[in-house]
Design a protein around this motif. Structure first.
Motif, PDB file in Angstrom:
ATOM      1  N   SER A  10     -14.718   0.761  26.035  1.00  0.00           N
ATOM      2  CA  SER A  10     -15.779  -0.428  26.128  1.00  0.00           C
ATOM      3  C   SER A  10     -16.308  -0.706  24.295  1.00  0.00           C
ATOM      4  CB  SER A  10     -16.965  -0.281  26.411  1.00  0.00           C
ATOM      5  OG  SER A  10     -17.609   0.996  26.002  1.00  0.00           O
ATOM      6  N   LYS A  11     -15.542   0.394  23.792  1.00  0.00           N
ATOM      7  CA  LYS A  11     -15.569  -0.073  21.953  1.00  0.00           C
ATOM      8  C   LYS A  11     -14.416  -1.175  22.014  1.00  0.00           C
ATOM      9  CE  LYS A  11     -17.386   3.297  19.617  1.00  0.00           C
ATOM     10  NZ  LYS A  11     -17.392   4.734  19.250  1.00  0.00           N
ATOM     11  N   PHE A  30     -11.071   5.690  17.638  1.00  0.00           N
ATOM     12  CA  PHE A  30     -11.795   5.612  17.415  1.00  0.00           C
ATOM     13  C   PHE A  30     -12.814   7.164  16.795  1.00  0.00           C
ATOM     14  CE2 PHE A  30     -11.461   3.009  20.401  1.00  0.00           C
ATOM     15  CZ  PHE A  30     -12.394   1.631  19.625  1.00  0.00           C
ATOM     16  N   TYR A  66     -12.798   5.497  25.290  1.00  0.00           N
ATOM     17  CA  TYR A  66     -13.065   4.061  24.651  1.00  0.00           C
ATOM     18  C   TYR A  66     -13.351   2.604  24.726  1.00  0.00           C
ATOM     19  CZ  TYR A  66     -13.456   8.866  21.745  1.00  0.00           C
ATOM     20  OH  TYR A  66     -13.450   9.565  21.406  1.00  0.00           O
ATOM     21  N   GLU A  76     -15.156  -4.259  20.067  1.00  0.00           N
ATOM     22  CA  GLU A  76     -15.718  -4.417  19.123  1.00  0.00           C
ATOM     23  C   GLU A  76     -14.765  -4.060  18.056  1.00  0.00           C
ATOM     24  OE1 GLU A  76     -19.134  -0.420  18.017  1.00  0.00           O
ATOM     25  OE2 GLU A  76     -19.495  -1.256  20.165  1.00  0.00           O
TER      26      GLU A  76
END
Ligand code: SF4
Length: 229
Positions: free
Chosen positions: A103-104, A71, A101, A107
């Motif tokens: 929670s990403k 990220f 990170y 995605e």
């Protein structure tokens, strides 16, 4: 600095070491990766493009690492990784991220669009050792929380202050519950954390079978993947 290599044993794959922004945490006591980070976006984009252009797709599997989390790569680099995946017919990607990170992660899986083996630098499942000694900033209590987001923990072994019991438990959790994992044998660097040679000898003797376990990569030297310096 070698930035492209091919891993020929276990999961055969191409691997690239890209350049990203400084790790947003940056306080792990054993880490001096900061030397390979940058704040110059154009420099990162152009270097990463040059390194990624070496990918041939020969194994259909690619691993992308940087000195931090995926990220922290420029979004232009992530877009180029997607282009390479399509052009070179990559079917599986290895990426790595810090717990902060988590929670990403979904995605990123959706964005990339092919199966990802998401690695995480757990270092140890022993919370006290991980948080108080290594200052990892991964505040989970159980391997089950890690499994909710990630596929492949990276463990660190052979540090002065680490016990055999911690290593035994970590390896048991990794091999019993995860589809893939990496064990990094600590090598001295510019930090004050030191390698424990006796502990490393014990580990190598006790766990020699891991060198033949197809789902566990063991890095005896940090350059064993052929990238870095
Ligand atoms: S999270 Fe990774 S890159 Fe950041 S300080 Fe810790 S080991 Fe280094």
């Amino acid at each position: 600095m070698e930035r492209y290599s091919r891993i020929l044993n276990k999961t055969a794959r191409e691997i690239v070491l890209l350049k990203g922004r400084p790790c947003a945490w940056g306080k792990c006591t054993f880490c001096d990766y900061i030397e390979d980070n940058s704040r110059d976006k154009e420099e990162m984009i152009s270097l990463n493009r040059e390194v990624l252009s070496k990918v041939t797709g020969e194994f259909g599997v690619l691993e992308v690492i940087n000195s931090g989390s995926c990220f922290e790569l420029p979004k232009e680099t992530l877009a180029y990784i997607k282009e390479i995946i399509i052009d070179k017919k990559i079917k599986k990607l290895f990426l790595e991220s810090h717990w902060m990170y988590r929670s990403k992660v979904k995605e990123m899986r959706d964005y990339i669009g092919i199966p990802i083996v998401f690695k995480i630098g757990v270092e140890s499942f022993d919370k006290k050792f991980r948080e108080e000694f290594l200052k990892k900033n991964g505040d989970f209590d159980s391997y089950k929380e890690v499994l909710e987001y990630f596929d492949s923990p990276c463990l660190l072994v052979g540090i002065k202050g680490q016990s055999k019991e911690i290593i035994d438990k970590d390896i048991q959790l990794l091999t019993e519950h995860f589809s893939h994992g990496t064990i990094n044998v600590f090598t001295n660097n510019s930090t004050s954390i030191k390698r424990d040679e006796k502990l490393v000898e014990w580990f190598v003797e006790k766990y020699e079978d891991l060198w033949n376990d197809p789902k566990v990569d063991v890095l005896y030297e940090k350059t064993d993947f052929g990238v870095g310096d």
